[in-house]
Scaffold this motif. Structure first.
Motif, PDB file in Angstrom:
ATOM      1  N   THR A   1      50.453  67.269  49.640  1.00  0.00           N
ATOM      2  CA  THR A   1      51.356  66.731  48.816  1.00  0.00           C
ATOM      3  C   THR A   1      52.338  67.604  48.091  1.00  0.00           C
ATOM      4  OG1 THR A   1      49.851  64.985  48.119  1.00  0.00           O
ATOM      5  CG2 THR A   1      51.454  65.520  46.668  1.00  0.00           C
TER       6      THR A   1
ATOM      7  N   ASP B   1      55.209  68.571  50.653  1.00  0.00           N
ATOM      8  CA  ASP B   1      56.219  67.425  50.365  1.00  0.00           C
ATOM      9  C   ASP B   1      57.209  67.718  49.118  1.00  0.00           C
ATOM     10  OD1 ASP B   1      55.299  66.262  52.671  1.00  0.00           O
ATOM     11  OD2 ASP B   1      53.889  64.781  51.450  1.00  0.00           O
ATOM     12  N   ILE B   2      56.580  68.245  48.043  1.00  0.00           N
ATOM     13  CA  ILE B   2      57.161  68.565  46.965  1.00  0.00           C
ATOM     14  C   ILE B   2      58.128  69.741  47.127  1.00  0.00           C
ATOM     15  CG2 ILE B   2      57.103  69.603  44.637  1.00  0.00           C
ATOM     16  CD1 ILE B   2      54.522  67.731  44.184  1.00  0.00           C
TER      17      ILE B   2
ATOM     18  N   ILE C   1      59.271  70.611  50.038  1.00  0.00           N
ATOM     19  CA  ILE C   1      60.497  70.088  50.967  1.00  0.00           C
ATOM     20  C   ILE C   1      61.533  69.360  49.994  1.00  0.00           C
ATOM     21  CG2 ILE C   1      61.141  68.653  52.879  1.00  0.00           C
ATOM     22  CD1 ILE C   1      58.145  69.464  53.924  1.00  0.00           C
ATOM     23  N   SER C   2      61.024  68.592  49.399  1.00  0.00           N
ATOM     24  CA  SER C   2      61.979  67.724  48.607  1.00  0.00           C
ATOM     25  C   SER C   2      63.033  68.554  47.413  1.00  0.00           C
ATOM     26  CB  SER C   2      61.158  66.697  47.670  1.00  0.00           C
ATOM     27  OG  SER C   2      61.959  66.085  46.771  1.00  0.00           O
ATOM     28  N   LEU C   3      62.026  69.547  46.790  1.00  0.00           N
ATOM     29  CA  LEU C   3      62.780  70.525  45.838  1.00  0.00           C
ATOM     30  C   LEU C   3      63.906  71.320  46.768  1.00  0.00           C
ATOM     31  CD1 LEU C   3      62.894  71.889  42.993  1.00  0.00           C
ATOM     32  CD2 LEU C   3      61.330  73.642  44.160  1.00  0.00           C
TER      33      LEU C   3
ATOM     34  N   GLN D   1      65.429  70.359  49.521  1.00  0.00           N
ATOM     35  CA  GLN D   1      66.619  69.326  49.807  1.00  0.00           C
ATOM     36  C   GLN D   1      67.384  69.214  48.673  1.00  0.00           C
ATOM     37  OE1 GLN D   1      64.233  66.518  51.732  1.00  0.00           O
ATOM     38  NE2 GLN D   1      64.260  67.457  53.676  1.00  0.00           N
ATOM     39  N   ARG D   2      66.769  69.123  47.453  1.00  0.00           N
ATOM     40  CA  ARG D   2      67.715  68.743  46.326  1.00  0.00           C
ATOM     41  C   ARG D   2      68.523  69.913  45.749  1.00  0.00           C
ATOM     42  NH1 ARG D   2      64.592  64.617  42.094  1.00  0.00           N
ATOM     43  NH2 ARG D   2      64.056  63.123  43.624  1.00  0.00           N
TER      44      ARG D   2
ATOM     45  N   HIS E   1      59.951  65.651  58.289  1.00  0.00           N
ATOM     46  CA  HIS E   1      60.268  65.573  56.870  1.00  0.00           C
ATOM     47  C   HIS E   1      61.601  66.565  56.590  1.00  0.00           C
ATOM     48  CE1 HIS E   1      56.326  63.950  56.489  1.00  0.00           C
ATOM     49  NE2 HIS E   1      56.578  63.473  55.434  1.00  0.00           N
TER      50      HIS E   1
END
Length: 531
Positions: free
Chosen positions: A455, A458-459, A461-463, A465-466, A488
């Motif tokens: 998890t 994933d966080i 990776i998301s951070l 990308q944003r 991902h």
């Protein structure tokens, strides 16, 4: 591989051993020097006693020769005529007891008794004699039995006529032969086979007690010698040695402390690193980074290895933290920069190919990293993109953000290594404005096994990308991990699945599709990934 604690303890133990050895050595040397000095001083004192005694007695005997030379002319002169003259001569010397004139072996005139008629052989068995004599004897006329020193001056070679001078030697021994303890316990005057010791009178021979030694020094002007008896100079010095121990201990502790200070650099890990740099014991390795889609190599991360000939292979997990503690991380970084520039031809000549170098946050202080880049990197006019990788475990909030801004202005990219393992606030991401985030291998390893770490991955990776930050996943070892990361949106992968760290010279072979040599310089290369 060595651990940091083991290496530090080894150097500390060596320093303690050296300091203790120096302290013990100084202690023994001090005691030895003090012993030798004390022994020599004792010998000088004993020699000075004998020399002084001989010089004093020589000063007493010297006038006797002059008096004898004057009085011997009176031999044969009637006593009534000569008596006044010999009395005057005797009165001039307090130590002179009497003067006697001898004619045909008969003492016929004395400075004390006046006219006499006594064969001199009855008084002194060895007189008369044809040559001058100096004798130790006992008085048989005035103070019977008391020691006397007899000086005989013959008139001619017949040996029947001459002058006999009697010296009150007992009084002189009290002045000149009194022992000087502890160096001299006994002093003996030796004249013509007879011996006179202070307080003991005439002796037929001189005995030396066990544990004592005797020394004899002869006069160069008169036929006598002086024997001194006492402890040996070495025994006296040895007996006095405990009194020198406090000074020796203080000096040894001082030298031990000075040695501790002096070995702070030479017997420390910082000295070992400096020696390693000077001897070029370090070597730069590289680990390729691959595009997650087409598996093309897009760059390398440069890693530092250390094959220490004194310690063996030392892990970067050991020497990098220690180098940071000793403020030596910047010299290591300069070494990597120099080696990179020397081997630029090993890498693809493309602006799209990036070279990652690990740097410490401390290297950013006062713009030091910029000065080093201008001195080592930019003169090479390298085409490849240089990426400076800062680990999140460093004090990232302490980084000088003005330096970061200047680096971006110079075209240098910035990456944050081991992202997600530190304790810093995420707010510094906006301030540092990094170009790349490198996902720590612990999160990569958790993919498919640990729900919590997955998890977090994933966080991260998301951070990224944003925020529009590129991502690199470290520690990729299985196809499943690579597939997960690719799906991902992680575009660059790094790990054993594709390549282990390799020497720079092996990189072109790997790039051509061949495996690099498994050994380096005849030794197995540690598989531990390095910073």
């Amino acid at each position: 591989m060595q651990t940091a604690q083991r290496i530090v303890k080894r150097y500390l133990r060596r320093r303690l051993i050296v300091c203790a050895a120096m302290a013990v050595l100084v202690l023994f040397l001090t005691l030895i020097v003090r012993y030798v000095a004390e022994r020599n001083l004792n010998e000088q004192r004993m020699l000075a006693f004998s020399t002084r005694t001989i010089a004093t007695l020589e000063s007493v005997l010297a006038p006797l020769d002059d008096i004898g030379a004057d009085v011997v002319q009176l031999v044969g002169t009637p006593c009534e005529t000569a008596q006044l003259s010999i009395r005057e001569h005797a009165a001039r010397m307090q130590t002179l007891r009497s003067i006697a004139l001898i004619k045909d072996g008969v003492l016929y005139c004395s400075s004390i008794f006046g006219p006499r008629n006594v064969p001199v052989s009855q008084l002194q068995s060895r007189l008369p004699a044809s040559s001058p004599l100096l004798l130790l004897s006992t008085d048989s006329s005035l103070l019977k039995g008391s020691p006397v020193l007899v000086s005989w001056h013959p008139l001619d070679n017949s040996g029947r006529d001459g002058v006999m001078e009697v010296v009150n030697i007992e009084m002189l021994t009290g002045l000149m032969f009194e022992p000087e303890r502890p160096w001299v316990t006994r002093a003996v005057l030796n004249v013509a086979g007879s011996h006179l010791e202070h307080g003991k009178g005439l002796l037929t021979h001189v005995s030396v007690e066990r544990g004592l030694v005797s020394r004899q020094i002869a006069s160069e002007k008169f036929p006598f010698s002086v024997t001194t008896i006492g402890p040996s100079a070495g025994d006296l010095a040895l007996k006095n040695l405990p009194a020198q121990l406090p000074l020796a201990l203080i000096l040894s502790m001082l030298i031990g402390y000075i040695t501790w200070l002096a070995t702070a650099n030479r017997m420390s890990f910082s000295w070992e690193i400096n020696l390693g740099l000077a001897s070029r014991e370090f070597e730069v390795f590289c680990q390729p980074l691959l595009n997650a889609r087409n598996l093309q190599c897009t760059g390398v991360e440069l890693l530092l290895r250390w094959n220490n000939p004194r310690q063996g292979w030392i892990s970067p997990e050991v020497f990098i933290p220690l180098a940071e503690q000793q403020n030596l991380i910047a010299p290591l970084t300069r070494f990597v920069l120099d080696e990179t520039v020397r081997h630029l031809d090993m890498f693809p000549q493309s602006r799209d190919f990036h070279i990652g170098i690990n740097v410490a946050a401390s290297h950013f202080h006062n713009g030091e990293i910029i000065d080093d880049l201008k001195r080592h990197w930019f003169p090479s006019q390298a085409i490849q993109q240089l990426v400076l990788e800062l680990t999140e475990r460093d004090a990232l909030p302490d980084v000088d953000y003005r330096v970061v801004r200047d680096l971006h202005g110079l075209g240098i990219a910035l990456a944050i290594d081991d992202f997600g393992t530190g304790q810093s606030s995420l707010t510094y991401l906006e301030t540092l404005n990094p170009d790349v985030l490198k996902i720590d291998k612990s999160f990569t390893a958790a993919i498919g096994t640990d729900a919590v770490n997955s998890t977090v991955t994933d966080i991260i990776i998301s951070l990224a990308q944003r925020l529009g930050i590129s991502l690199v996943a470290e520690g990729v070892e299985t196809p499943q991990q690579a597939e997960y990361l690719r799906n991902h949106g992680v575009n660059v992968l790094q790990g054993y699945l594709y390549a282990r760290p390799m020497p720079l010279k092996a990189f072109p072979l790997w790039l051509e599709g061949r495996d690099p040599p498994p050994h380096h310089n005849g030794q197995a290369v540690p598989a531990l990934p390095l910073r």
